[in-house]
Motif scaffolding. Structure first.
Motif, short mmCIF file in Angstrom:
data_model
loop_
_atom_site.label_atom_id
_atom_site.label_comp_id
_atom_site.label_asym_id
_atom_site.label_seq_id
_atom_site.Cartn_x
_atom_site.Cartn_y
_atom_site.Cartn_z
N GLU A 1 17.55 9.39 2.84
CA GLU A 1 16.25 8.83 2.47
C GLU A 1 15.12 9.37 3.35
O GLU A 1 13.98 9.40 2.93
CB GLU A 1 16.30 7.30 2.59
CG GLU A 1 17.29 6.66 1.63
CD GLU A 1 17.47 5.17 1.86
OE1 GLU A 1 18.02 4.51 0.99
OE2 GLU A 1 17.07 4.69 2.95
N ASN B 1 19.81 7.21 6.20
CA ASN B 1 19.84 6.36 5.02
C ASN B 1 19.83 4.92 5.51
O ASN B 1 20.84 4.42 6.03
CB ASN B 1 21.08 6.63 4.17
CG ASN B 1 21.14 5.79 2.91
OD1 ASN B 1 21.00 4.57 2.95
ND2 ASN B 1 21.37 6.43 1.77
N LYS C 1 22.44 11.80 -0.18
CA LYS C 1 21.85 10.48 -0.39
C LYS C 1 20.85 10.10 0.71
O LYS C 1 20.43 8.95 0.79
CB LYS C 1 22.95 9.42 -0.44
CG LYS C 1 23.87 9.51 -1.64
CD LYS C 1 23.21 8.99 -2.90
CE LYS C 1 24.19 8.93 -4.06
NZ LYS C 1 23.56 8.38 -5.28
#
Length: 287
Positions: free
Chosen positions: A203, A150, A201
């Motif tokens: 990415e 992330n 979360k």
């Protein structure tokens, strides 16, 4: 559990690089969570006292200061020895879980060797109960030991398993747990929710650690977050309550800011400087 190829132990905690051989850039999920310090003084004292009481040499050491001192010195490391032993056991169990997933995905695996390693340490019961769990929950693995990143917040980590259970996408974290006095596997620490929330979360996910190639995170379709406690007597599965996920994510985000602030403080130079007294006051002329 295989050590993630991109993870490195540093003076700032465990960190991740974008490519094998490059310098690490961001802290691991567990390093961030570790910013919340736990008070282990009571547990350490209990482990030391228990080690002394259970030592077969205690009887002959009573009344002998030298022997008592030797027992105390050895018992003082009981907590560290227990921690290291539990960590090694956890690595063996995680390794077995990973190999089972690789086998189910049709990839090269060493499931038999991993089970033999557990059996050699008297831990085969963990494998047996995990196998039962795998079959009962009809696990369909999609990725095992997948490293995620992330960049917006600045952290990385490795997820134990991405799979579907009953057709539902799940992110899964394994925890090897001991057995309580009731014979049941010990419950998971709620902090596992922070670990799972951070993983959700993500990415990006790594494609090739050696080449340093990544692709967008493709398992973000409202996954169910599961903690799986693997014990010698059973396996317990718990789900992260969706209602509390925002609060746990907020806490993780705050801990990440704390990690960053700590590094800035550590690199800012000396915090205190010695200062001398002011110069003597100049005598004023009389009026």
């Amino acid at each position: 559990m295989t050590s993630p190829a991109l993870a490195q132990q540093t003076d700032f905690g465990r960190m991740y690089a974008r490519k094998i051989g490059e310098l690490p850039e961001v802290p691991s999920i567990t390093t961030v969570i570790g910013q919340e310090k736990m008070d282990l003084d009571g547990w350490i004292g209990h482990m030391a006292a228990t080690a002394v009481v259970q030592d077969p040499r205690l009887g002959e050491a009573v009344g002998n200061p030298a022997k008592l001192k030797a027992l105390a010195r050895q018992a003082s490391s009981a907590a560290v020895q227990y921690r290291d032993s539990a960590a090694a056991r956890g690595d063996r169990v995680h390794q077995y879980c990973e190999e089972i997933a690789l086998r189910a995905m049709g990839k090269p695996h060493q499931a038999a060797q991993a089970r033999e390693a557990l059996a050699a340490n008297g831990e085969e019961a963990f494998a047996g109960h995990f196998d039962d769990w795998w079959d009962t929950y009809q696990v369909q693995p999609l990725a095992a030991e997948v490293t995620v990143w992330n960049a917006s917040v600045g952290y990385a980590g490795t997820l134990d398993l991405v799979a579907t259970l009953g057709g539902r996408l799940c992110l899964i974290d394994y925890k090897t747990r001991g057995t309580g006095r009731d014979g049941r596997v010990k419950s998971l620490d709620p902090k596992v929710i922070m670990q799972l929330a951070a993983g959700a979360k993500a990415e990006e996910m790594v494609l090739d650690a050696a080449a340093g190639t990544w692709e967008p995170w493709k398992y973000s379709q409202d996954p169910m977050l599961l903690g799986v406690a693997i014990g010698e007597t059973e396996v317990q599965t718990v789900m992260a309550n969706p209602d509390v996920l925002p609060a746990y994510w907020s806490k993780f985000w705050s801990l990440r800011q704390l990690w960053g602030a700590t590094q800035r403080v550590n690199g800012a130079g000396p915090a205190l400087r010695e200062v001398g007294p002011p110069p003597p006051a100049t005598a004023q002329s009389g009026r």
